[in-house]
Motif scaffolding. Structure first.
Motif, PDB file in Angstrom:
ATOM      1  N   LYS A   3       1.317  -1.055  -0.389  1.00 33.66           N
ATOM      2  CA  LYS A   3      -0.233   0.399  -0.324  1.00 33.66           C
ATOM      3  C   LYS A   3       0.964   1.320   0.429  1.00 33.66           C
ATOM      4  N   ILE A   6       2.370   1.807  -3.850  1.00 32.94           N
ATOM      5  CA  ILE A   6       1.708   2.283  -3.834  1.00 32.94           C
ATOM      6  C   ILE A   6       0.844   3.890  -4.041  1.00 32.94           C
TER       7      ILE A   6
ATOM      8  N   ALA B  17      -5.294  -0.118 -12.537  1.00 34.33           N
ATOM      9  CA  ALA B  17      -5.916   0.242 -11.368  1.00 34.33           C
ATOM     10  C   ALA B  17      -6.053  -0.857 -10.610  1.00 34.33           C
ATOM     11  N   LEU B  18      -7.498  -1.429 -11.887  1.00 37.60           N
ATOM     12  CA  LEU B  18      -8.198  -2.508 -11.101  1.00 37.60           C
ATOM     13  C   LEU B  18      -7.800  -4.317 -10.897  1.00 37.60           C
ATOM     14  N   ALA B  21      -6.189  -3.725  -7.613  1.00 41.99           N
ATOM     15  CA  ALA B  21      -6.960  -3.747  -6.786  1.00 41.99           C
ATOM     16  C   ALA B  21      -8.044  -4.677  -6.378  1.00 41.99           C
ATOM     17  N   LEU B  22      -8.313  -5.986  -7.626  1.00 39.95           N
ATOM     18  CA  LEU B  22      -8.069  -6.814  -7.051  1.00 39.95           C
ATOM     19  C   LEU B  22      -7.256  -8.439  -6.643  1.00 39.95           C
ATOM     20  N   ARG B  27      -7.798 -12.025 -11.478  1.00 37.87           N
ATOM     21  CA  ARG B  27      -7.419 -11.015 -11.973  1.00 37.87           C
ATOM     22  C   ARG B  27      -7.398 -11.148 -13.320  1.00 37.87           C
TER      23      ARG B  27
END
Lengths: 327, 476
Positions: A3, A6, B17-18, B21-22, B27
């Motif tokens: 995190k 990022i 981005a997704l 995030a997943l 994926r």
């Protein structure tokens, strides 16, 4: 940990974007100053046509307008001030855009549109070339319709202040560094001095014939959008009650639109023009005083100084006899 | 969807981005859905063709692996190859073959009864078909385990960065990466973005700029003299390189930012010193595909007869020409490269060795590079010309070389084109000969690093051509 990486990336990306925006604004400011301070050349001419031209006669069109219409000759014969707002490489959408702005500013006594069949033929480059209007969008938001022809995202690209000056770096630099080397126009008129040789004309005709054999069976599809802009141009002069002359200026080959497989477009130019009561249509493309006279041409598309002078004198005589009354 | 479009920029940001995030388990679904959307942005219905080959090759792979009997394995591989080549034949070559039958029949006053198909060529067909074939071949050879996960196998064929114009991947390199859990890696992300930036620069500032001049010459071959033809041909050589390698850079960069490592496809081909060297640097994923799956099975260089070896080399290039398109222009292009390569193999033992003196060696290398560029550029004339007749018309104009060239629509575009070529060769010269110097994008000094990247973006805005020109290799 992931995190944190990022977030670190996003923060740096944001900082880089900020740097980019600031550099873009700074460079855009420099280019804008450079662009609008031009005193010679085609950028200067476009700026004048878009922002200032208030002459009695306004001439619109492509490079054939710029090179063919001797403004002094027309002004002397008609007694009306004349400006040539044509632009190299541009076609009817550009003429419609500049005309729209010009008519809002001032009502000229006569408008001349130089056009030919090529402008109504299918050729997307006529829209791509509208990018030269990008520097004027801030001041003239009505250009949005025209700029959207380049791409639907064009006006979004203008968030960049450098982008409007895309592809103009060499002309800007050359005009700024060597202003004396740029040809000074005479109210927008820029004659060409080269002279076509008879041998070149013969070769050109031969090449056109060869090309015609290849394209003659292709179905002609006139560009409906270009036709729309042509009508828009004439609608605007009709609404402003400005007498208008639509001219196909001289060509080096008799009616070259046949060899270009563009007879349909040529007919459209004529039919649309004659449908408007305020419009007079003149066609010089089959005028024996010009076609097959290479000495009057600079290249396959443009009259030279001698040809332009003869053509303008002839047109001026016509204007003097038909349009003096409106003076 | 074109890489050089605003839609792609939005698509890329959202998908990347997704992706991070997943959770890992989802994926592949995201990437597969995104790849389908990417492909369907061209002609939606053609996704069915991809679906067909995916199903065939997926099961072929599994059954080839399971089969103990060699003959059965061979039969299964053949079925898979026939399905793939069959699709290529129908969609890419059917009308061309039919046209030739038509012409042949006309000689004997017969009417060809076979109808023409009214179909558009699916985007990137040759690329994903070749990638799919490499999978079944490698499973057959025992170099790759059959992929049991249908979704992952589909993603292997459809992975959006390289779906329509390569690099043509091998399963050993990419398939296992589809299973790997890629964590967000700052260095990979930044390096991927930098690669994409350089790819966009090559496409928009160089390739699309040169295309303006090239198109005006090659689309009107009758009207241009020899000097113009030579300039346009050289411009095309640079255009096609920047167009294709620009695409590859964007593809590799987009994949890298998500943690995937795609194979290298170009290695500064115009610095090649002979035709073999050129093919080691140009479209590497295709030339190695032909080497591994056609040249070596034909016997390669280990044939008993020298003539057979020359024939093998010639066949590879001829097939490569046909791979590019159903047109005699591509066939001649391939044949020319075949001829160059055979001649080079013959004369190679008689060529002078590189001199020891530095300047003499540099001079010799420059001369060899110039000869290679000249040969390659000559062949490009056929590749770019709209027909064989046009190509010969252009070549016929060589006799007027020396006359004043056509400068295009105003000197400004021509000057931009020259600037684009100068930028490319300067950057590539640095990469070729000074790989450890002036790496401004990777400088430890943040001012230099960020400054050079911001400068590149501003140059892109100032010099780029933003008319959404399609990538040349999409049509293959």
């Amino acid at each position: 940990m992931r995190k944190k990486t990022i977030i670190q990336f996003l923060l740096r990306l944001a900082a880089f974007c900020l740097l980019l925006v600031l550099s873009d604004r700074l460079l855009g400011f420099v280019f804008s100053k450079l662009y609008f301070s031009q005193e010679v050349g085609q950028f200067h001419q476009t700026t004048y046509a878009v922002d200032s031209a208030r002459q009695d006669i306004l001439i619109f069109g492509s490079s054939r307008a710029v090179r063919h219409y001797d403004t002094d000759s027309i002004a002397t014969a008609t007694g009306m001030s004349t400006y040539n707002a044509g632009r190299d490489g541009q076609m009817i959408p550009y003429a419609a855009a500049v005309e729209e702005i010009a008519l809002k500013r001032n009502r000229p006594k006569l408008v001349i549109l130089d056009i030919n069949a090529w402008e109504l033929a299918d050729n997307p480059s006529k829209y791509e070339k509208l990018t030269i209007l990008l520097p004027y969008y801030d001041k003239h938001p009505e250009l949005k319709t025209y700029l959207s022809e380049i791409s639907p995202f064009e006006t979004y690209k203008l968030y960049s202040k450098v982008y409007p000056f895309n592809s103009s770096i060499f002309i800007l630099a050359s005009n700024a560094l060597f202003p004396a080397s740029a040809k000074k126009d005479a109210n927008g008129y820029l004659p060409l001095d080269a002279v076509m040789t008879p041998a070149f004309l013969k070769e050109y005709k031969g090449n056109m014939e060869v090309r015609y054999q290849k394209i003659k069976n292709k179905e002609e599809k006139p560009d409906q959008k270009a036709i729309g802009y042509y009508k828009k141009f004439l609608d605007a002069t009709a609404a402003a009650h400005v007498p208008t002359l639509v001219v196909i200026s001289p060509t080096v080959i008799k009616d070259p639109f046949i060899l270009d497989n563009q007879e349909k477009e040529k007919q459209l130019v004529k039919d649309i023009a004659t449908a408007y009561p305020q419009v007079t249509f003149l066609d010089y493309s089959a005028d024996p005083r010009f076609y097959d006279h290479p000495e009057k041409f600079s290249d396959a598309f443009h009259l030279n100084r001698q040809g332009a002078s003869e053509f303008s004198a002839d047109l001026a005589r016509y204007l003097a006899s038909h349009f003096r009354a409106i003076h | 969807m074109l890489f050089n479009s605003i839609e792609f920029v939005i698509f890329y940001i959202l998908v990347t981005a997704l992706y991070f995030a997943l959770p890992h388990a989802f994926r592949w679904i995201l990437l597969l859905a995104a790849s389908c959307y990417f492909y369907m942005a061209f002609v939606p219905i053609y996704i069915l063709i991809l679906g067909f080959t995916i199903v065939i090759d997926y099961f072929a792979g599994i059954y080839i692996e399971k089969a103990r009997d060699k003959r059965k394995r061979k039969w299964l591989l053949s079925a898979s190859l026939v399905a793939n080549i069959g699709i290529l034949a129908v969609f890419k070559y059917y009308n061309f073959i039919n046209l030739n039958i038509d012409l042949l029949f006309q000689q004997f006053n017969y009417k060809n009864p076979i109808p023409y198909l009214s179909i558009l060529l699916p985007i990137g067909l040759s690329f994903h078909t070749f990638q799919a074939m490499s999978y079944t071949i490698e499973v057959y050879r025992g170099n790759q385990k059959a992929e049991k996960h249908f979704g992952i196998y589909s993603l292997y064929v459809m992975f959006y960065p390289q779906l329509v114009a390569g690099p043509i991947e091998r399963p050993q390199n990419i398939l296992h990466q589809m299973h790997t859990h890629h964590k967000f890696d700052y260095n990979l992300m930044v390096s991927g973005l930098k690669m994409m930036l350089w790819g966009f620069f090559k496409k928009l500032v160089i390739a699309d700029r040169l295309s303006i001049y090239v198109n005006s010459v090659f689309n009107n071959p009758e009207f241009h003299n020899g000097t113009t033809v030579v300039i346009a041909s050289l411009f095309f050589a640079v255009q096609i390189y920047c167009d294709f390698s620009g695409y590859t850079d964007i593809a590799i960069g987009a994949a890298r930012s998500m943690g995937f490592d795609l194979m290298k496809n170009f290695n500064r081909p115009y610095f090649a010193t002979n035709i073999q060297d050129f093919w080691r640097r140009w479209h590497i994923s295709l030339s190695t595909w032909f080497r591994d799956y056609l040249y070596i099975p034909l016997g390669g260089s280990k044939t008993a007869s020298v003539a057979r070896r020359y024939m093998n080399v010639f066949i590879i290039f001829l097939v490569s020409g046909i791979w590019h398109g159903a047109n005699y222009t591509y066939i001649i292009w391939g044949a020319l490269h075949g001829l160059y390569s055979v001649v080079y193999i013959i004369i190679k033992p008689y060529l002078r060795k590189t001199p020891e003196k530095r300047w003499s060696a540099a001079l010799m290398r420059t001369g060899n590079m110039a000869i290679t560029i000249a040969l390659v550029t000559f062949a490009w004339i056929f590749f770019r010309a709209n027909s064989v007749g046009d190509a010969f018309t252009l070549i016929g104009h060589f006799k007027t070389f020396g006359e004043m060239p056509f400068l295009g629509d105003g000197i400004s575009n021509f000057a931009h084109s020259i600037l684009a070529v100068v930028i490319l060769f300067t950057v590539e010269y640095k990469m070729e000969f000074l790989p450890d110097k002036y790496n401004w994008f990777y400088s430890p000094n943040i001012v230099v690093r960020w400054g050079s990247m911001a400068f590149t973006v501003l140059l892109l805005l100032l010099l780029g051509v933003f008319n959404g020109g399609q990538f040349i290799y999409f049509q293959f």
